[in-house]
Design a protein around this motif. Structure first.
Motif, PDB file in Angstrom:
ATOM      1  N   GLN A   1       9.886  70.697-106.213  1.00 14.18           N
ATOM      2  CA  GLN A   1      11.247  70.266-105.889  1.00 14.18           C
ATOM      3  C   GLN A   1      11.815  70.961-104.660  1.00 14.18           C
ATOM      4  N   HIS A   2      11.169  72.045-104.241  1.00 13.13           N
ATOM      5  CA  HIS A   2      11.594  72.816-103.063  1.00 13.13           C
ATOM      6  C   HIS A   2      13.050  73.264-103.165  1.00 13.13           C
ATOM      7  N   ILE A   3      13.382  73.734-104.358  1.00 12.68           N
ATOM      8  CA  ILE A   3      14.713  74.289-104.593  1.00 12.68           C
ATOM      9  C   ILE A   3      14.762  75.705-104.022  1.00 12.68           C
ATOM     10  N   SER A   4      15.804  76.002-103.293  1.00 14.77           N
ATOM     11  CA  SER A   4      15.960  77.342-102.735  1.00 14.77           C
ATOM     12  C   SER A   4      16.542  78.274-103.795  1.00 14.77           C
ATOM     13  N   LEU A   5      15.747  79.221-104.234  1.00 18.17           N
ATOM     14  CA  LEU A   5      16.219  80.219-105.190  1.00 18.17           C
ATOM     15  C   LEU A   5      16.601  81.461-104.385  1.00 18.17           C
ATOM     16  N   ALA A   6      17.876  81.559-104.068  1.00 16.53           N
ATOM     17  CA  ALA A   6      18.347  82.591-103.143  1.00 16.53           C
ATOM     18  C   ALA A   6      19.144  83.688-103.815  1.00 16.53           C
ATOM     19  N   SER A   7      19.307  83.589-105.134  1.00 19.43           N
ATOM     20  CA  SER A   7      20.101  84.598-105.836  1.00 19.43           C
ATOM     21  C   SER A   7      19.718  84.616-107.307  1.00 19.43           C
TER      22      SER A   7
ATOM     23  N   PRO B   1       6.183  77.077-115.836  1.00 14.90           N
ATOM     24  CA  PRO B   1       6.057  75.776-115.156  1.00 14.90           C
ATOM     25  C   PRO B   1       7.357  75.358-114.468  1.00 14.90           C
ATOM     26  N   VAL B   2       8.483  75.679-115.074  1.00 11.83           N
ATOM     27  CA  VAL B   2       9.779  75.315-114.490  1.00 11.83           C
ATOM     28  C   VAL B   2       9.977  76.000-113.145  1.00 11.83           C
ATOM     29  N   LEU B   3       9.708  77.304-113.094  1.00 10.55           N
ATOM     30  CA  LEU B   3       9.915  78.062-111.865  1.00 10.55           C
ATOM     31  C   LEU B   3       8.929  77.649-110.776  1.00 10.55           C
TER      32      LEU B   3
END
Length: 201
Positions: free
Chosen positions: A115-121, A106-108
């Motif tokens: 939240q539209h967080i950019s997970l870039a790494s 659920p967090v991911l």
């Protein structure tokens, strides 16, 4: 929640629907292997980057509650998310190995689709794990471990074996692939999955 329901319902093409007894091969499902698993199983191919997979989460939570004797297996695909696709497969494997999948899934999903967080790494993924109670040391020890590497390889192999090209894809008992476009509603979709779980041949 209303927005989520709209997304789920939008996944289905409106076509005439028959009773459960009339589910047909080639219309509602297709046979992808001749041999079924020894025990009932529902396998979902998914990606954290997939909005439809996110929308389907409540459905599968409900199925898992309704079918306690069925094995539920998830396979994260690498073909979504560009360069981060493979990294997210690894993130799912880490969650499995550290036994925090129920917490981190659920967090991911929320981080990406709400939240539209950019997970870039990998560092971005690690930060989320740590923020939600996973030890940084545990994450670091797991992420390149033999067990996680093996699980990543197994998932990639399974995707190829079943020729999965889109998500979510549902395989029931290792034999039947659900064709979601053949039903109109979530309720009918659930009935189709349950029908295939109990199908004897």
């Amino acid at each position: 929640m209303k927005k989520l329901l709209v997304i789920v319902l939008a996944l289905f093409i409106v076509v005439p629907f028959a009773n459960a007894e009339a589910f047909q091969e080639g219309v509602n499902y297709k046979v992808v292997r001749q041999e079924a698993t020894a025990k009932p199983q529902i396998m979902e191919f998914f990606s954290y980057f997939c909005p439809h997979c996110f929308a389907f989460e409540p459905i599968f939570d409900g199925l898992e509650s309704d079918l306690p004797n069925v094995q539920f297996k998830r396979v994260h695909v690498a073909f979504l998310g560009g360069a981060m696709g493979e990294e997210m497969v690894r993130a799912y494997a880490v969650a499995e190995v550290l036994q925090v999948t129920k917490k981190m899934t659920p967090v991911l999903f929320d981080a990406i689709h709400i939240q539209h967080i950019s997970l870039a790494s990998r560092a971005d993924i690690r930060k989320l794990f740590v923020e939600h109670g996973v030890s940084g040391a545990d994450f670091d020890n797991a992420v390149n471990s033999f067990v996680v590497n093996g699980l990543v390889a197994e998932m990639n192999k399974t995707v190829k074996e079943y020729h999965v090209m889109g998500v979510p894809t549902i395989i029931v008992n290792g034999k039947y692939q659900v064709l979601p476009g053949s039903v109109q509603t979530v309720n009918q979709y659930v009935k189709l999955i349950k029908y295939l779980v109990h199908k004897k041949n």
